[in-house]
Motif scaffolding. Structure first.
Motif, PDB file in Angstrom:
ATOM      1  N   LEU A   1     -20.065  -7.159  -0.186  1.00 33.44           N
ATOM      2  CA  LEU A   1     -19.330  -6.379  -1.101  1.00 33.44           C
ATOM      3  C   LEU A   1     -18.982  -4.678  -0.970  1.00 33.44           C
ATOM      4  O   LEU A   1     -17.844  -3.583  -0.709  1.00 33.44           O
ATOM      5  CB  LEU A   1     -20.126  -5.004  -2.279  1.00 33.44           C
ATOM      6  CG  LEU A   1     -19.925  -5.013  -3.770  1.00 33.44           C
ATOM      7  CD1 LEU A   1     -19.458  -4.761  -4.477  1.00 33.44           C
ATOM      8  CD2 LEU A   1     -21.437  -4.163  -3.655  1.00 33.44           C
ATOM      9  N   VAL A   2     -19.481  -4.286   0.901  1.00 33.16           N
ATOM     10  CA  VAL A   2     -19.235  -2.984   1.706  1.00 33.16           C
ATOM     11  C   VAL A   2     -18.340  -3.621   2.203  1.00 33.16           C
ATOM     12  O   VAL A   2     -16.994  -2.205   1.783  1.00 33.16           O
ATOM     13  CB  VAL A   2     -20.498  -2.532   2.196  1.00 33.16           C
ATOM     14  CG1 VAL A   2     -19.746  -1.467   2.864  1.00 33.16           C
ATOM     15  CG2 VAL A   2     -22.099  -2.839   1.243  1.00 33.16           C
ATOM     16  N   ASP A   3     -18.086  -4.173   2.538  1.00 31.65           N
ATOM     17  CA  ASP A   3     -16.219  -4.530   3.441  1.00 31.65           C
ATOM     18  C   ASP A   3     -15.441  -4.315   2.044  1.00 31.65           C
ATOM     19  O   ASP A   3     -14.096  -4.065   3.072  1.00 31.65           O
ATOM     20  CB  ASP A   3     -16.984  -5.879   4.270  1.00 31.65           C
ATOM     21  CG  ASP A   3     -17.640  -6.101   5.155  1.00 31.65           C
ATOM     22  OD1 ASP A   3     -17.636  -4.790   5.686  1.00 31.65           O
ATOM     23  OD2 ASP A   3     -17.553  -7.285   5.907  1.00 31.65           O
ATOM     24  N   MET A   4     -15.188  -5.173   1.253  1.00 33.79           N
ATOM     25  CA  MET A   4     -14.938  -5.195   0.011  1.00 33.79           C
ATOM     26  C   MET A   4     -14.191  -3.758  -0.604  1.00 33.79           C
ATOM     27  O   MET A   4     -12.819  -3.723  -0.468  1.00 33.79           O
ATOM     28  CB  MET A   4     -14.815  -5.962  -0.788  1.00 33.79           C
ATOM     29  CG  MET A   4     -14.113  -6.288  -2.361  1.00 33.79           C
ATOM     30  SD  MET A   4     -13.912  -5.093  -3.556  1.00 33.79           S
ATOM     31  CE  MET A   4     -15.320  -4.853  -4.063  1.00 33.79           C
ATOM     32  N   ALA A   5     -14.929  -3.379  -0.896  1.00 29.17           N
ATOM     33  CA  ALA A   5     -14.928  -1.953  -1.459  1.00 29.17           C
ATOM     34  C   ALA A   5     -14.124  -0.494  -0.829  1.00 29.17           C
ATOM     35  O   ALA A   5     -12.996  -0.012  -1.154  1.00 29.17           O
ATOM     36  CB  ALA A   5     -16.747  -1.298  -1.639  1.00 29.17           C
ATOM     37  N   ASP A   6     -14.856  -0.563   0.956  1.00 33.27           N
ATOM     38  CA  ASP A   6     -14.284  -0.009   1.694  1.00 33.27           C
ATOM     39  C   ASP A   6     -12.717  -0.680   1.867  1.00 33.27           C
ATOM     40  O   ASP A   6     -11.950   0.070   2.316  1.00 33.27           O
ATOM     41  CB  ASP A   6     -14.628  -0.314   3.416  1.00 33.27           C
ATOM     42  CG  ASP A   6     -16.180   0.794   3.171  1.00 33.27           C
ATOM     43  OD1 ASP A   6     -16.171   2.242   2.511  1.00 33.27           O
ATOM     44  OD2 ASP A   6     -16.566   0.449   4.169  1.00 33.27           O
TER      45      ASP A   6
ATOM     46  N   PHE B   1      -3.406   0.994   1.018  1.00 36.79           N
ATOM     47  CA  PHE B   1      -2.777  -0.400   0.337  1.00 36.79           C
ATOM     48  C   PHE B   1      -1.745  -1.443   1.031  1.00 36.79           C
ATOM     49  O   PHE B   1      -1.866  -2.089  -0.302  1.00 36.79           O
ATOM     50  CB  PHE B   1      -1.559   1.193  -0.726  1.00 36.79           C
ATOM     51  CG  PHE B   1      -2.110   2.156  -1.262  1.00 36.79           C
ATOM     52  CD1 PHE B   1      -2.628   1.430  -1.986  1.00 36.79           C
ATOM     53  CD2 PHE B   1      -2.677   3.757  -0.836  1.00 36.79           C
ATOM     54  CE1 PHE B   1      -3.470   3.335  -2.935  1.00 36.79           C
ATOM     55  CE2 PHE B   1      -2.865   4.094  -1.491  1.00 36.79           C
ATOM     56  CZ  PHE B   1      -3.591   4.240  -2.964  1.00 36.79           C
ATOM     57  N   ALA B   2      -1.838  -1.145   2.536  1.00 35.06           N
ATOM     58  CA  ALA B   2      -0.801  -1.965   2.804  1.00 35.06           C
ATOM     59  C   ALA B   2      -1.973  -2.979   3.148  1.00 35.06           C
ATOM     60  O   ALA B   2      -3.448  -2.914   3.549  1.00 35.06           O
ATOM     61  CB  ALA B   2      -0.474  -1.691   4.114  1.00 35.06           C
ATOM     62  N   ARG B   3      -1.628  -4.439   3.083  1.00 35.91           N
ATOM     63  CA  ARG B   3      -2.543  -5.094   3.012  1.00 35.91           C
ATOM     64  C   ARG B   3      -3.059  -5.979   4.588  1.00 35.91           C
ATOM     65  O   ARG B   3      -4.369  -5.750   4.721  1.00 35.91           O
ATOM     66  CB  ARG B   3      -2.037  -7.329   2.888  1.00 35.91           C
ATOM     67  CG  ARG B   3      -2.924  -8.318   2.640  1.00 35.91           C
ATOM     68  CD  ARG B   3      -1.947  -9.437   2.489  1.00 35.91           C
ATOM     69  NE  ARG B   3      -2.597 -10.665   2.495  1.00 35.91           N
ATOM     70  CZ  ARG B   3      -3.191 -11.373   3.631  1.00 35.91           C
ATOM     71  NH1 ARG B   3      -2.342 -11.224   4.587  1.00 35.91           N
ATOM     72  NH2 ARG B   3      -3.625 -12.507   2.843  1.00 35.91           N
ATOM     73  N   GLU B   4      -1.955  -5.549   5.698  1.00 40.30           N
ATOM     74  CA  GLU B   4      -2.733  -5.741   7.272  1.00 40.30           C
ATOM     75  C   GLU B   4      -3.742  -4.766   7.118  1.00 40.30           C
ATOM     76  O   GLU B   4      -4.673  -4.934   7.946  1.00 40.30           O
ATOM     77  CB  GLU B   4      -1.605  -5.359   7.814  1.00 40.30           C
ATOM     78  CG  GLU B   4      -0.541  -6.657   7.988  1.00 40.30           C
ATOM     79  CD  GLU B   4       0.241  -6.147   6.597  1.00 40.30           C
ATOM     80  OE1 GLU B   4       0.844  -4.888   6.509  1.00 40.30           O
ATOM     81  OE2 GLU B   4       0.837  -7.166   6.278  1.00 40.30           O
ATOM     82  N   LYS B   5      -3.825  -3.804   6.534  1.00 42.58           N
ATOM     83  CA  LYS B   5      -4.318  -2.295   7.365  1.00 42.58           C
ATOM     84  C   LYS B   5      -5.970  -2.453   6.372  1.00 42.58           C
ATOM     85  O   LYS B   5      -7.368  -1.870   7.044  1.00 42.58           O
ATOM     86  CB  LYS B   5      -4.126  -0.651   6.371  1.00 42.58           C
ATOM     87  CG  LYS B   5      -4.922   0.650   6.779  1.00 42.58           C
ATOM     88  CD  LYS B   5      -5.258   0.505   8.148  1.00 42.58           C
ATOM     89  CE  LYS B   5      -5.600   1.902   8.281  1.00 42.58           C
ATOM     90  NZ  LYS B   5      -6.642   1.147  10.000  1.00 42.58           N
ATOM     91  N   ARG B   6      -5.819  -2.650   4.666  1.00 42.89           N
ATOM     92  CA  ARG B   6      -7.164  -3.490   3.969  1.00 42.89           C
ATOM     93  C   ARG B   6      -7.815  -4.381   4.921  1.00 42.89           C
ATOM     94  O   ARG B   6      -9.461  -4.470   4.837  1.00 42.89           O
ATOM     95  CB  ARG B   6      -6.590  -4.193   3.007  1.00 42.89           C
ATOM     96  CG  ARG B   6      -6.165  -3.014   2.069  1.00 42.89           C
ATOM     97  CD  ARG B   6      -6.075  -3.351   0.504  1.00 42.89           C
ATOM     98  NE  ARG B   6      -5.745  -2.298  -0.379  1.00 42.89           N
ATOM     99  CZ  ARG B   6      -5.286  -2.849  -1.592  1.00 42.89           C
ATOM    100  NH1 ARG B   6      -5.156  -3.681  -1.779  1.00 42.89           N
ATOM    101  NH2 ARG B   6      -5.256  -1.779  -2.565  1.00 42.89           N
ATOM    102  N   LEU B   7      -7.264  -5.463   5.571  1.00 43.36           N
ATOM    103  CA  LEU B   7      -7.511  -6.714   6.032  1.00 43.36           C
ATOM    104  C   LEU B   7      -8.411  -6.162   7.708  1.00 43.36           C
ATOM    105  O   LEU B   7      -9.232  -6.301   8.410  1.00 43.36           O
ATOM    106  CB  LEU B   7      -7.410  -7.885   7.172  1.00 43.36           C
ATOM    107  CG  LEU B   7      -6.170  -8.285   5.034  1.00 43.36           C
ATOM    108  CD1 LEU B   7      -5.240  -9.398   6.238  1.00 43.36           C
ATOM    109  CD2 LEU B   7      -7.558  -9.053   4.852  1.00 43.36           C
ATOM    110  N   SER B   8      -8.288  -5.178   8.379  1.00 40.65           N
ATOM    111  CA  SER B   8      -8.143  -4.884   9.537  1.00 40.65           C
ATOM    112  C   SER B   8      -9.654  -3.367   9.313  1.00 40.65           C
ATOM    113  O   SER B   8     -10.561  -3.604   9.673  1.00 40.65           O
ATOM    114  CB  SER B   8      -7.329  -3.134  10.240  1.00 40.65           C
ATOM    115  OG  SER B   8      -7.905  -2.068  10.399  1.00 40.65           O
TER     116      SER B   8
END
Length: 122
Positions: free
Chosen positions: A62-67, A73-80
């Motif tokens: 949950l914490v990883d998802m919220a962060d 906004f960019a998919r790659e940055k979110r995954l990182s």
């Protein structure tokens, strides 16, 4: 042990059983604690035991998802961000709110009818 997709596929048939056993342990522990502790204290102890039993697995996700969702906004940055082991502001706030909500709802169920609470564990 190293992650293996084949092992995960073999293990997934036991996920429900692990959930039932965890729920049973938490339910039994609540019954014991509720005999000599106030309901809200028993619930908090059950939540601590739940975190210890599961290694806070769901809370970490949950914490990883919220962060990730809150931090970019960019998919790659979110995954990182989601792969980063550190907790950020969005994750911390989400975790605190989720645990407060869980505690409040479980105490409310216990005060309404402890049978409803025991069913919630399962």
């Amino acid at each position: 042990m190293i992650y293996s997709e084949a092992l995960l596929n073999k293990a997934n048939r036991y996920f429900s059983l692990v959930g039932l056993v965890t729920g049973l342990l938490l339910g039994l522990t609540y019954v014991v604690f509720s005999h000599f502790l106030p309901v809200n204290v028993a619930i908090l102890l059950i939540m601590v035991i739940s975190l210890l039993l599961t290694g806070a697995f769901h809370e970490d996700g949950l914490v990883d998802m919220a962060d990730g969702i809150g931090g970019a906004f960019a998919r790659e940055k979110r995954l990182s961000i989601m792969k980063d082991s550190r907790i950020g502001t969005y994750g911390a706030v989400t975790l605190v709110m989720a645990l407060l909500l869980k505690s409040t709802l479980l105490v409310g169920l216990a005060q309404q009818d402890s049978k409803h609470l025991l069913l919630a564990f399962f």
